[in-house]
Write a protein that holds these residues in place. Structure first.
Motif, PDB file in Angstrom:
ATOM      1  N   VAL A 145      -8.138  -0.755 -18.746  1.00  0.00           N
ATOM      2  CA  VAL A 145      -6.865  -1.249 -19.298  1.00  0.00           C
ATOM      3  C   VAL A 145      -6.074  -1.995 -18.221  1.00  0.00           C
ATOM      4  CG1 VAL A 145      -4.601  -0.548 -20.192  1.00  0.00           C
ATOM      5  CG2 VAL A 145      -6.684   0.472 -21.130  1.00  0.00           C
ATOM      6  N   GLY A 146      -6.027  -1.411 -17.032  1.00  0.00           N
ATOM      7  CA  GLY A 146      -5.318  -2.069 -15.929  1.00  0.00           C
ATOM      8  C   GLY A 146      -5.944  -3.397 -15.573  1.00  0.00           C
ATOM      9  N   PHE A 147      -7.267  -3.461 -15.605  1.00  0.00           N
ATOM     10  CA  PHE A 147      -7.977  -4.697 -15.272  1.00  0.00           C
ATOM     11  C   PHE A 147      -7.659  -5.805 -16.274  1.00  0.00           C
ATOM     12  CE2 PHE A 147     -11.753  -7.456 -15.387  1.00  0.00           C
ATOM     13  CZ  PHE A 147     -11.857  -7.803 -14.054  1.00  0.00           C
ATOM     14  N   VAL A 148      -7.710  -5.466 -17.579  1.00  0.00           N
ATOM     15  CA  VAL A 148      -7.418  -6.475 -18.607  1.00  0.00           C
ATOM     16  C   VAL A 148      -5.949  -6.905 -18.530  1.00  0.00           C
ATOM     17  CG1 VAL A 148      -7.361  -6.954 -21.087  1.00  0.00           C
ATOM     18  CG2 VAL A 148      -9.248  -5.640 -20.120  1.00  0.00           C
ATOM     19  N   THR A 149      -5.070  -5.972 -18.193  1.00  0.00           N
ATOM     20  CA  THR A 149      -3.653  -6.324 -18.035  1.00  0.00           C
ATOM     21  C   THR A 149      -3.474  -7.388 -16.955  1.00  0.00           C
ATOM     22  OG1 THR A 149      -2.966  -4.096 -18.710  1.00  0.00           O
ATOM     23  CG2 THR A 149      -1.351  -5.424 -17.512  1.00  0.00           C
ATOM     24  N   GLU A 150      -4.241  -7.260 -15.861  1.00  0.00           N
ATOM     25  CA  GLU A 150      -4.111  -8.185 -14.730  1.00  0.00           C
ATOM     26  C   GLU A 150      -4.710  -9.556 -15.022  1.00  0.00           C
ATOM     27  OE1 GLU A 150      -2.426  -7.650 -12.094  1.00  0.00           O
ATOM     28  OE2 GLU A 150      -2.239  -5.471 -11.924  1.00  0.00           O
ATOM     29  N   CYS A 151      -5.878  -9.601 -15.690  1.00  0.00           N
ATOM     30  CA  CYS A 151      -6.553 -10.904 -15.843  1.00  0.00           C
ATOM     31  C   CYS A 151      -6.874 -11.258 -17.289  1.00  0.00           C
ATOM     32  CB  CYS A 151      -7.826 -10.953 -14.998  1.00  0.00           C
ATOM     33  SG  CYS A 151      -9.118  -9.803 -15.494  1.00  0.00           S
ATOM     34  N   GLY A 152      -6.272 -10.546 -18.248  1.00  0.00           N
ATOM     35  CA  GLY A 152      -6.517 -10.846 -19.660  1.00  0.00           C
ATOM     36  C   GLY A 152      -6.094 -12.237 -20.059  1.00  0.00           C
ATOM     37  N   SER A 153      -5.031 -12.744 -19.447  1.00  0.00           N
ATOM     38  CA  SER A 153      -4.516 -14.076 -19.792  1.00  0.00           C
ATOM     39  C   SER A 153      -5.562 -15.162 -19.546  1.00  0.00           C
ATOM     40  CB  SER A 153      -3.252 -14.365 -18.984  1.00  0.00           C
ATOM     41  OG  SER A 153      -2.765 -15.669 -19.261  1.00  0.00           O
ATOM     42  N   ILE A 154      -6.213 -15.111 -18.384  1.00  0.00           N
ATOM     43  CA  ILE A 154      -7.208 -16.141 -18.079  1.00  0.00           C
ATOM     44  C   ILE A 154      -8.506 -15.901 -18.847  1.00  0.00           C
ATOM     45  CG2 ILE A 154      -8.295 -15.072 -16.050  1.00  0.00           C
ATOM     46  CD1 ILE A 154      -8.159 -17.929 -14.772  1.00  0.00           C
ATOM     47  N   ILE A 211     -10.620  10.645 -26.073  1.00  0.00           N
ATOM     48  CA  ILE A 211      -9.920  10.513 -24.797  1.00  0.00           C
ATOM     49  C   ILE A 211      -8.503  11.056 -24.919  1.00  0.00           C
ATOM     50  CG2 ILE A 211     -11.278   8.539 -23.983  1.00  0.00           C
ATOM     51  CD1 ILE A 211      -8.988   6.737 -24.892  1.00  0.00           C
ATOM     52  N   ASP A 212      -7.877  11.255 -23.786  1.00  0.00           N
ATOM     53  CA  ASP A 212      -6.542  11.832 -23.719  1.00  0.00           C
ATOM     54  C   ASP A 212      -5.519  10.960 -24.457  1.00  0.00           C
ATOM     55  OD1 ASP A 212      -4.878  13.972 -22.253  1.00  0.00           O
ATOM     56  OD2 ASP A 212      -3.835  12.105 -21.769  1.00  0.00           O
ATOM     57  N   LYS A 213      -4.518  11.613 -25.035  1.00  0.00           N
ATOM     58  CA  LYS A 213      -3.476  10.894 -25.779  1.00  0.00           C
ATOM     59  C   LYS A 213      -2.785   9.849 -24.902  1.00  0.00           C
ATOM     60  CE  LYS A 213      -3.322  12.792 -29.944  1.00  0.00           C
ATOM     61  NZ  LYS A 213      -3.487  11.969 -31.169  1.00  0.00           N
ATOM     62  N   ARG A 214      -2.560  10.201 -23.655  1.00  0.00           N
ATOM     63  CA  ARG A 214      -1.890   9.255 -22.742  1.00  0.00           C
ATOM     64  C   ARG A 214      -2.696   7.965 -22.622  1.00  0.00           C
ATOM     65  NH1 ARG A 214      -2.416   7.772 -17.493  1.00  0.00           N
ATOM     66  NH2 ARG A 214      -4.207   9.161 -17.272  1.00  0.00           N
ATOM     67  N   VAL A 215      -4.017   8.076 -22.504  1.00  0.00           N
ATOM     68  CA  VAL A 215      -4.872   6.897 -22.378  1.00  0.00           C
ATOM     69  C   VAL A 215      -4.924   6.129 -23.697  1.00  0.00           C
ATOM     70  CG1 VAL A 215      -7.163   6.071 -21.730  1.00  0.00           C
ATOM     71  CG2 VAL A 215      -6.215   8.089 -20.605  1.00  0.00           C
ATOM     72  N   GLN A 216      -4.863   6.842 -24.807  1.00  0.00           N
ATOM     73  CA  GLN A 216      -4.805   6.162 -26.105  1.00  0.00           C
ATOM     74  C   GLN A 216      -3.557   5.288 -26.204  1.00  0.00           C
ATOM     75  OE1 GLN A 216      -5.492   8.674 -29.554  1.00  0.00           O
ATOM     76  NE2 GLN A 216      -6.928   9.980 -28.413  1.00  0.00           N
ATOM     77  N   PHE A 217      -2.446   5.812 -25.716  1.00  0.00           N
ATOM     78  CA  PHE A 217      -1.204   5.028 -25.711  1.00  0.00           C
ATOM     79  C   PHE A 217      -1.345   3.781 -24.826  1.00  0.00           C
ATOM     80  CE2 PHE A 217       1.197   9.106 -26.806  1.00  0.00           C
ATOM     81  CZ  PHE A 217       1.344   8.740 -28.142  1.00  0.00           C
ATOM     82  N   LEU A 218      -2.091   3.910 -23.721  1.00  0.00           N
ATOM     83  CA  LEU A 218      -2.325   2.759 -22.839  1.00  0.00           C
ATOM     84  C   LEU A 218      -3.096   1.668 -23.585  1.00  0.00           C
ATOM     85  CD1 LEU A 218      -3.312   4.457 -19.427  1.00  0.00           C
ATOM     86  CD2 LEU A 218      -1.151   3.333 -19.993  1.00  0.00           C
ATOM     87  N   ILE A 219      -4.098   2.076 -24.355  1.00  0.00           N
ATOM     88  CA  ILE A 219      -4.885   1.097 -25.118  1.00  0.00           C
ATOM     89  C   ILE A 219      -4.013   0.417 -26.168  1.00  0.00           C
ATOM     90  CG2 ILE A 219      -6.824   0.804 -26.717  1.00  0.00           C
ATOM     91  CD1 ILE A 219      -8.250   3.084 -25.315  1.00  0.00           C
ATOM     92  N   GLU A 220      -3.201   1.203 -26.851  1.00  0.00           N
ATOM     93  CA  GLU A 220      -2.310   0.629 -27.867  1.00  0.00           C
ATOM     94  C   GLU A 220      -1.326  -0.354 -27.239  1.00  0.00           C
ATOM     95  OE1 GLU A 220      -0.605   4.087 -29.631  1.00  0.00           O
ATOM     96  OE2 GLU A 220      -2.432   4.620 -30.737  1.00  0.00           O
ATOM     97  N   GLY A 221      -0.839  -0.018 -26.030  1.00  0.00           N
ATOM     98  CA  GLY A 221       0.046  -0.949 -25.317  1.00  0.00           C
ATOM     99  C   GLY A 221      -0.670  -2.241 -24.951  1.00  0.00           C
ATOM    100  N   LEU A 222      -1.961  -2.134 -24.621  1.00  0.00           N
ATOM    101  CA  LEU A 222      -2.753  -3.319 -24.272  1.00  0.00           C
ATOM    102  C   LEU A 222      -2.933  -4.228 -25.487  1.00  0.00           C
ATOM    103  CD1 LEU A 222      -4.332  -4.732 -22.007  1.00  0.00           C
ATOM    104  CD2 LEU A 222      -6.356  -3.444 -22.731  1.00  0.00           C
TER     105      LEU A 222
END
Length: 292
Positions: A202-211, A236-247
């Protein structure tokens, strides 16, 4: 003259000679340590004077001192670079012997990025400019980062993995690294998802998803379908699910607030950039023989 006085004089002469021998030994030891560990500090003016006194420029002592001076200079420039002064740092960096010191430069960039991940975009921009003139430097850095990533992934070393992934993301943004490496990395992280691997993805796509959206929209679509599948599996953990939804929300907003390259770091024309591609599955040669 009493025998005791003669004996005292002889002892004084012997001590003086021992002192001179000790000075020579200390100087030799300093030169040796200088090339091995860099722990001995010699002021720049003294180092310059010592270097100028050498008649044989091919001697081991002279080469050790020039190597240490190069290491300190490259480290100093990389450590002080930021978005404001990068245009001033670049000419100073090119004034150094980067062919000889390419291993030093790569090591310095990786250490500085690990220590200050918030400046990853700055280090990637610096590498992008160097890569236009010296593509072997960009290639070496990519191979070393992938090696770091492989080791961190096997050891489950999250801090090292996050640093390597973030550096690759910004090198993709600068088009030093091919977008296919980004898709290969995401596929690997999401193949057998864990809380940590999904969070890193998720962090990786956040950084370079635009390009990635511009360069490989179908590939990015496939990655988001995998994210969707992980959500539906619900393992997976609820916290990580929220990260995916934010992505997903970030993608819908076209990665607003996360541009590939900020204007002040957009320093290379597209046609001047050389893009490297190394598979994550390749056996990596980090070229340790370069010195570091």
């Amino acid at each position: 003259m009493p025998n005791q006085s003669i004996k005292a004089i002889k002892m004084g002469i012997k001590k003086n000679r021992m002192s001179e021998f000790q000075k020579l030994a200390d100087l030799q030891e300093s030169m040796t340590n200088l090339g091995k560990s860099g722990l001995v500090y010699i002021p720049p003016f003294k180092l310059a004077r010592m270097m100028s006194e050498f008649q044989d420029k091919s001697s081991m002592e002279y080469q050790r001192m020039t190597w240490d001076a190069l290491r300190k200079s490259i480290n100093g420039l990389v450590n002080k670079v930021n978005a404001t002064n990068i245009k001033n740092i670049i000419p100073e960096l090119f004034a150094e012997n980067l062919i000889r010191g390419r291993g030093l430069f790569c090591r310095s960039c990786m250490k500085s990025q690990m220590a200050s991940p918030g400046f990853t975009d700055v280090f990637a921009a610096l590498v992008a400019v160097v890569n236009t003139k010296l593509p072997e430097v960009g290639d070496l850095l990519l191979r070393r980062i992938i090696l770091q990533l492989q080791r961190a992934y096997k050891r489950n070393d999250k801090p090292q993995l996050l640093a390597a992934v973030k550096f690759i993301a910004h090198l993709v943004n600068q088009q030093v690294v091919h977008e296919l490496i980004a898709l290969e990395l995401l596929t690997t992280l999401l193949e057998n998802p864990t809380d940590d691997s999904v969070e890193v993805a998720v962090g990786f796509v956040t950084e370079c998803g635009s390009i990635l959206q511009d360069l490989s929209p179908r590939g990015l679509h496939g990655i988001f379908e995998r994210f969707r599948g992980i959500l539906h599996e619900g393992e997976i953990d609820k916290r990580v699910q929220f990260l995916i939804e934010g992505l997903f929300a970030l993608r819908k907003a076209k990665f607003q607030g996360h541009p590939a390259v900020s204007p002040e770091l957009d320093l290379v024309e597209l046609e001047d950039q050389l893009t490297h591609e190394v598979s994550l599955l390749d056996k990596i040669d980090p070229e340790i023989a370069l010195g570091t």
